[in-house]
Structures are given as structure tokens and as C-alpha cells.
Design a protein around this motif. Sequence first.
Motif, mmCIF file in Angstrom:
data_model
loop_
_atom_site.group_PDB
_atom_site.id
_atom_site.type_symbol
_atom_site.label_atom_id
_atom_site.label_comp_id
_atom_site.label_asym_id
_atom_site.label_seq_id
_atom_site.Cartn_x
_atom_site.Cartn_y
_atom_site.Cartn_z
ATOM 1 N N MET A 30 0.600 -1.585 0.274
ATOM 2 C CA MET A 30 0.219 -0.083 0.074
ATOM 3 C C MET A 30 0.982 1.882 0.052
ATOM 4 O O MET A 30 0.492 2.641 -0.389
ATOM 5 N N GLU A 31 1.990 1.117 0.726
ATOM 6 C CA GLU A 31 2.695 2.509 0.694
ATOM 7 C C GLU A 31 3.485 2.371 -0.281
ATOM 8 O O GLU A 31 3.796 3.751 -0.954
ATOM 9 N N PHE A 32 3.490 0.723 -1.284
ATOM 10 C CA PHE A 32 4.772 1.442 -2.332
ATOM 11 C C PHE A 32 3.922 1.883 -3.233
ATOM 12 O O PHE A 32 4.195 2.515 -4.118
ATOM 13 N N GLU A 33 2.202 1.329 -3.224
ATOM 14 C CA GLU A 33 1.440 2.012 -4.542
ATOM 15 C C GLU A 33 1.397 4.103 -4.500
ATOM 16 O O GLU A 33 0.848 4.494 -5.337
ATOM 17 N N GLU A 34 1.082 3.881 -3.209
ATOM 18 C CA GLU A 34 0.499 5.579 -3.446
ATOM 19 C C GLU A 34 2.425 5.791 -3.530
ATOM 20 O O GLU A 34 1.815 6.899 -4.414
ATOM 21 N N ALA A 35 3.067 5.459 -3.369
ATOM 22 C CA ALA A 35 4.500 6.511 -4.029
ATOM 23 C C ALA A 35 4.481 6.223 -5.374
ATOM 24 O O ALA A 35 4.965 7.178 -6.560
ATOM 25 N N PHE A 36 3.859 4.849 -5.816
ATOM 26 C CA PHE A 36 4.073 4.959 -6.879
ATOM 27 C C PHE A 36 3.102 5.938 -7.600
ATOM 28 O O PHE A 36 3.799 6.025 -8.950
ATOM 29 N N ILE A 37 2.084 5.761 -7.047
ATOM 30 C CA ILE A 37 0.810 6.744 -7.939
ATOM 31 C C ILE A 37 1.806 8.749 -8.303
ATOM 32 O O ILE A 37 1.129 9.400 -8.837
ATOM 33 N N SER A 38 1.981 8.424 -7.197
ATOM 34 C CA SER A 38 2.694 10.084 -6.696
ATOM 35 C C SER A 38 3.570 9.826 -7.757
ATOM 36 O O SER A 38 3.788 11.372 -8.275
ATOM 37 N N MET A 56 3.961 -8.428 -13.898
ATOM 38 C CA MET A 56 2.036 -9.020 -14.073
ATOM 39 C C MET A 56 3.113 -9.652 -14.858
ATOM 40 O O MET A 56 2.464 -11.387 -15.313
ATOM 41 N N LYS A 57 4.342 -9.833 -15.797
ATOM 42 C CA LYS A 57 4.745 -11.485 -16.694
ATOM 43 C C LYS A 57 5.261 -12.129 -16.145
ATOM 44 O O LYS A 57 5.592 -13.566 -15.805
ATOM 45 N N LYS A 58 5.557 -11.815 -14.817
ATOM 46 C CA LYS A 58 5.999 -12.426 -13.675
ATOM 47 C C LYS A 58 5.579 -13.309 -12.508
ATOM 48 O O LYS A 58 4.999 -14.334 -12.500
ATOM 49 N N VAL A 62 -3.936 -9.461 -8.134
ATOM 50 C CA VAL A 62 -4.842 -8.392 -8.322
ATOM 51 C C VAL A 62 -4.817 -6.837 -7.468
ATOM 52 O O VAL A 62 -4.536 -6.142 -8.152
ATOM 53 N N GLU A 63 -3.683 -7.159 -6.767
ATOM 54 C CA GLU A 63 -2.717 -5.871 -6.296
ATOM 55 C C GLU A 63 -2.104 -5.316 -7.474
ATOM 56 O O GLU A 63 -2.087 -3.657 -8.398
ATOM 57 N N LEU A 64 -1.318 -6.113 -8.054
ATOM 58 C CA LEU A 64 -1.115 -4.754 -9.798
ATOM 59 C C LEU A 64 -1.731 -4.328 -10.751
ATOM 60 O O LEU A 64 -1.734 -3.630 -10.916
ATOM 61 N N HIS A 65 -2.732 -5.435 -10.932
ATOM 62 C CA HIS A 65 -4.248 -4.784 -11.543
ATOM 63 C C HIS A 65 -4.856 -3.510 -11.142
ATOM 64 O O HIS A 65 -5.416 -2.813 -11.826
ATOM 65 N N ASP A 66 -5.241 -3.900 -9.970
ATOM 66 C CA ASP A 66 -5.325 -2.556 -9.168
ATOM 67 C C ASP A 66 -4.297 -1.066 -9.038
ATOM 68 O O ASP A 66 -5.025 0.004 -9.562
ATOM 69 N N LEU A 67 -3.356 -0.971 -9.128
ATOM 70 C CA LEU A 67 -2.396 -0.802 -8.884
ATOM 71 C C LEU A 67 -2.088 0.506 -10.788
ATOM 72 O O LEU A 67 -2.412 1.405 -10.499
ATOM 73 N N ALA A 68 -2.670 -1.086 -11.614
ATOM 74 C CA ALA A 68 -2.702 -0.279 -13.168
ATOM 75 C C ALA A 68 -3.836 0.743 -12.878
ATOM 76 O O ALA A 68 -4.134 1.377 -14.149
ATOM 77 N N PHE A 69 -4.624 0.123 -12.771
ATOM 78 C CA PHE A 69 -5.751 0.326 -12.981
ATOM 79 C C PHE A 69 -5.841 1.915 -12.187
ATOM 80 O O PHE A 69 -6.603 2.906 -12.829
ATOM 81 N N LEU A 70 -5.130 2.642 -11.064
ATOM 82 C CA LEU A 70 -5.301 3.390 -10.660
ATOM 83 C C LEU A 70 -4.743 3.628 -11.568
ATOM 84 O O LEU A 70 -4.167 5.256 -11.786
ATOM 85 N N LEU A 71 -3.525 3.788 -11.673
ATOM 86 C CA LEU A 71 -2.327 4.782 -12.705
ATOM 87 C C LEU A 71 -3.041 4.851 -14.093
ATOM 88 O O LEU A 71 -2.647 6.552 -14.319
ATOM 89 N N LEU A 72 -4.343 4.232 -14.637
ATOM 90 C CA LEU A 72 -4.888 5.134 -15.660
ATOM 91 C C LEU A 72 -5.943 5.807 -15.681
ATOM 92 O O LEU A 72 -6.298 6.465 -16.647
ATOM 93 N N VAL A 73 -6.381 4.957 -14.210
ATOM 94 C CA VAL A 73 -7.748 6.565 -14.500
ATOM 95 C C VAL A 73 -7.232 7.791 -14.208
ATOM 96 O O VAL A 73 -8.429 8.966 -13.403
ATOM 97 N N TYR A 74 -6.051 7.986 -13.384
ATOM 98 C CA TYR A 74 -5.452 9.253 -12.651
ATOM 99 C C TYR A 74 -4.812 9.806 -13.268
ATOM 100 O O TYR A 74 -4.887 10.547 -14.203
ATOM 101 N N PHE A 88 -9.565 -2.859 -18.669
ATOM 102 C CA PHE A 88 -9.353 -4.862 -18.736
ATOM 103 C C PHE A 88 -8.548 -4.969 -17.491
ATOM 104 O O PHE A 88 -9.129 -6.643 -17.034
ATOM 105 N N HIS A 89 -8.250 -3.985 -17.129
ATOM 106 C CA HIS A 89 -7.031 -4.235 -15.458
ATOM 107 C C HIS A 89 -8.799 -4.526 -14.492
ATOM 108 O O HIS A 89 -8.457 -5.311 -13.388
ATOM 109 N N ALA A 90 -9.508 -3.728 -14.466
ATOM 110 C CA ALA A 90 -11.028 -3.923 -13.101
ATOM 111 C C ALA A 90 -10.936 -5.012 -13.207
ATOM 112 O O ALA A 90 -11.644 -5.856 -12.384
#
Length: 168
Positions: A30-38, A56-58, A62-74, A88-90
Amino acid sequence: MANLQEQIAESVLAGNFYATEKLMNATDFMEFEEAFISASHESESVTFYTFILEMMKKEETVELHDLAFLLLVYPLSEVKGAFDSAYFHAERAVAMTDYKEIKNLLQLLFLYTTPTPVLSDREAFDTSKRILAIDSTNQVARTLMKKAAKKLDKVVVDIKDFNQYKNA
């Protein structure tokens, strides 16, 4: 020493995904996700999305799909096709959680509220129904279900409307 957001930005923008992955694994997600989006907000670089796809290739999570979703909508929402990719990710996250996680269902439903909705009225109605089956007090789902139902009612055609064509 640079903070997490700066470290992520530096490693992603340099294409050093190994270093970014090390940061991700060494940090609470969650900390990584917040810093990554910022960090992504600051640069608006598509390279952040490329990093997620590489992870995702590795291992698809669900967490990576959530992160991709957040990245794409913000941060990347202005990129053409971003909301379609977010869909797609959602949808994938919803399937991976067996349609039982409200957070993921709400992400999918969010795509019904965008200026050009990615979700159809039927999908929004059905998704809202799933959310309400889990949490009958969810106001977002209730409101969007009503909106979708109204639009679906307008699509229903009365057979009497076709009477004018019966001798055509």
C-alpha cells in the motif's frame, strides 16, 4: 537519501525495473502503491505502466491489476485509451476475486461514471447488483444502479411502437 517516491521515479524513468521491483518487494504494498502513483503523477510517463506489465509477466496478481487501474484512471487518464485499458484491469481483478470484492467491483463501476462511460448500462446495472448483494447499504452502487435502470428502461421498446410498420 531520496524518499520512496523519488527512488521509484528515478528507477522507473531510467528503465531500471530490477531496482523498482526491489523497492516494491521491500516495502508494504500500500505504501509502494501510494508512492508509485504519486511518482507517476509527477512525470505522467507511460513507463510506469510498462513496469506494471513487466511485473505481471512474472506473476499476475490482483494488487498489480489494481495498481494498473489506478495508474490509468488518475495520472495517465489523458492518454487515449486509458479508460479502456483500465476496464481490462478492473475486469480481470473482479474475475480473480470471484466477483466478491467490493473494492474491485467499485473500480469496475467507476468506469460507468467517466465522461465517456466504458461500462454499458447493463454492465453497470449488473455490477451494482453484485455489490448490493454483498453490501446492501452501498450508496454508490444504489445510485448508479438507479441511473443504469433508468437508461435501460428507455431502451425497452413497446410492441405498440411497431404497429405503424405492420403493413410495410
